[in-house]
Write a protein that holds these residues in place. Structure first.
Motif, PDB file in Angstrom:
ATOM      1  N   ARG A   1      21.733  -5.911   7.674  1.00  0.00           N
ATOM      2  CA  ARG A   1      20.463  -5.094   7.244  1.00  0.00           C
ATOM      3  C   ARG A   1      19.658  -4.405   8.619  1.00  0.00           C
ATOM      4  N   TRP A   2      19.032  -5.631   9.969  1.00  0.00           N
ATOM      5  CA  TRP A   2      18.719  -5.348  10.318  1.00  0.00           C
ATOM      6  C   TRP A   2      19.239  -3.544  10.795  1.00  0.00           C
ATOM      7  N   ARG A   3      20.100  -3.716  11.980  1.00  0.00           N
ATOM      8  CA  ARG A   3      20.761  -2.484  12.986  1.00  0.00           C
ATOM      9  C   ARG A   3      20.931  -1.337  11.888  1.00  0.00           C
ATOM     10  N   SER A   4      20.776  -1.795  10.460  1.00  0.00           N
ATOM     11  CA  SER A   4      20.809  -0.489   9.922  1.00  0.00           C
ATOM     12  C   SER A   4      19.572   0.269   9.642  1.00  0.00           C
ATOM     13  N   LEU A   5      19.130  -0.015   9.399  1.00  0.00           N
ATOM     14  CA  LEU A   5      17.184  -0.291  10.159  1.00  0.00           C
ATOM     15  C   LEU A   5      17.157   0.684  11.220  1.00  0.00           C
TER      16      LEU A   5
ATOM     17  N   SER B   1      15.124   6.263  10.704  1.00  0.00           N
ATOM     18  CA  SER B   1      15.314   5.936  11.071  1.00  0.00           C
ATOM     19  C   SER B   1      15.085   4.912  12.351  1.00  0.00           C
ATOM     20  N   ILE B   2      14.623   3.526  12.200  1.00  0.00           N
ATOM     21  CA  ILE B   2      13.713   3.784  13.925  1.00  0.00           C
ATOM     22  C   ILE B   2      13.743   4.662  15.194  1.00  0.00           C
ATOM     23  N   ARG B   3      15.566   4.185  15.995  1.00  0.00           N
ATOM     24  CA  ARG B   3      15.346   4.770  16.490  1.00  0.00           C
ATOM     25  C   ARG B   3      15.370   6.033  16.387  1.00  0.00           C
ATOM     26  N   GLY B   4      15.952   6.901  15.214  1.00  0.00           N
ATOM     27  CA  GLY B   4      15.578   8.413  15.201  1.00  0.00           C
ATOM     28  C   GLY B   4      13.944   9.142  15.054  1.00  0.00           C
ATOM     29  N   ALA B   5      13.261   7.601  14.370  1.00  0.00           N
ATOM     30  CA  ALA B   5      12.076   8.052  14.787  1.00  0.00           C
ATOM     31  C   ALA B   5      11.696   8.269  16.020  1.00  0.00           C
ATOM     32  N   TYR B   6      11.716   6.899  16.546  1.00  0.00           N
ATOM     33  CA  TYR B   6      10.307   6.321  17.992  1.00  0.00           C
ATOM     34  C   TYR B   6      11.373   7.032  18.879  1.00  0.00           C
ATOM     35  N   GLY B   7      13.027   6.628  18.806  1.00  0.00           N
ATOM     36  CA  GLY B   7      13.714   6.488  20.084  1.00  0.00           C
ATOM     37  C   GLY B   7      13.499   7.959  20.985  1.00  0.00           C
ATOM     38  N   LEU B   8      13.743   7.185  22.702  1.00  0.00           N
ATOM     39  CA  LEU B   8      13.183   8.378  23.434  1.00  0.00           C
ATOM     40  C   LEU B   8      14.328   9.018  24.283  1.00  0.00           C
TER      41      LEU B   8
ATOM     42  N   THR C   1      22.457   3.684  18.438  1.00  0.00           N
ATOM     43  CA  THR C   1      21.724   3.607  19.960  1.00  0.00           C
ATOM     44  C   THR C   1      21.495   4.053  20.090  1.00  0.00           C
ATOM     45  N   LYS C   2      22.308   5.387  20.256  1.00  0.00           N
ATOM     46  CA  LYS C   2      22.121   6.641  21.705  1.00  0.00           C
ATOM     47  C   LYS C   2      21.262   7.310  20.433  1.00  0.00           C
ATOM     48  N   VAL C   3      20.250   8.066  20.724  1.00  0.00           N
ATOM     49  CA  VAL C   3      19.118   9.128  20.448  1.00  0.00           C
ATOM     50  C   VAL C   3      19.436  10.173  19.627  1.00  0.00           C
ATOM     51  N   TYR C   4      20.366  11.463  20.456  1.00  0.00           N
ATOM     52  CA  TYR C   4      20.342  12.161  19.807  1.00  0.00           C
ATOM     53  C   TYR C   4      21.569  11.950  18.840  1.00  0.00           C
ATOM     54  N   ARG C   5      22.219  11.056  18.288  1.00  0.00           N
ATOM     55  CA  ARG C   5      23.000  10.640  17.096  1.00  0.00           C
ATOM     56  C   ARG C   5      21.946  10.283  16.158  1.00  0.00           C
ATOM     57  N   ALA C   6      21.116   9.048  16.676  1.00  0.00           N
ATOM     58  CA  ALA C   6      19.829   8.716  15.479  1.00  0.00           C
ATOM     59  C   ALA C   6      19.052   9.452  15.210  1.00  0.00           C
ATOM     60  N   ARG C   7      19.267  10.651  16.027  1.00  0.00           N
ATOM     61  CA  ARG C   7      17.935  11.932  15.453  1.00  0.00           C
ATOM     62  C   ARG C   7      19.015  12.608  14.386  1.00  0.00           C
TER      63      ARG C   7
END
Ligand code: CMP
Length: 148
Positions: free
Chosen positions: A85-89, A105-112, A93-99
């Motif tokens: 559940r936490w991993r899905s939120l 998701s947390i990394r999609g929204a805030y990952g640098l 890992t990689k910001v390009y994929r997350a965005r």
């Protein structure tokens, strides 16, 4: 049944009060029980030891430096299926994929960057046990489960 996981807000998240607040809200909104939380800062040796398994990777040095660059906030979280559940939120890992695949998701929204990716989460129940002991050596999982 409750499962435990370790969540870490990395130095990039803790450095920005609004990001710290938003991730904390995400934890609460998703009904995790916060079993323990603390702010801490690593020495480079802690960082090297925690990420030992990545020591051969091209990103290891920058990862080690980054994780020792400022304060972090660690949480022991409890929930049914807490690890997944936490991993899905968190999102990928990689910001390009997350965005691109998980913009909310947390990394999609805030990952640098791939290194400064806001959060860490254990990838299995076995990792969670090991990582909780690393961050919270005084915490006893068996005593905690017996409390209720
Ligand atoms: P984390 O989930 O803490 O586990 C390993 C960390 O290495 C990862 O998050 C990122 O912060 C960092 N990292 C940096 N570059 C990469 C990469 N190319 N692939 C995977 N992890 C990376």
């Amino acid at each position: 049944p409750l499962q435990l996981t370790l969540a870490v807000l990395k130095p990039d998240a803790v450095a920005h009060p609004l990001v710290l607040e938003a991730v904390h809200e995400t934890i609460l909104n998703n009904k995790f029980l916060i079993v323990r939380t603390k702010e801490l800062m690593w020495r480079r040796e802690d960082s090297q030891r925690f990420y030992q398994e990545h020591s051969g990777r091209f990103f290891y040095q920058r990862l080690v430096e980054f994780m020792a660059s400022g304060p972090m906030r660690a949480y022991i979280l409890a929930h049914e299926d807490a690890v997944a559940r936490w991993r899905s939120l968190m999102g990928p890992t990689k910001v390009y994929r997350a965005r691109n695949t998980a913009p909310d998701s947390i990394r999609g929204a805030y990952g640098l960057t791939d290194t400064r990716n806001t959060t860490h989460g254990s990838d299995s129940v076995a990792s969670a046990r090991r990582e909780i002991a690393f961050f919270f050596p005084e915490f006893s999982e068996s005593l905690w489960y017996q409390q209720d």
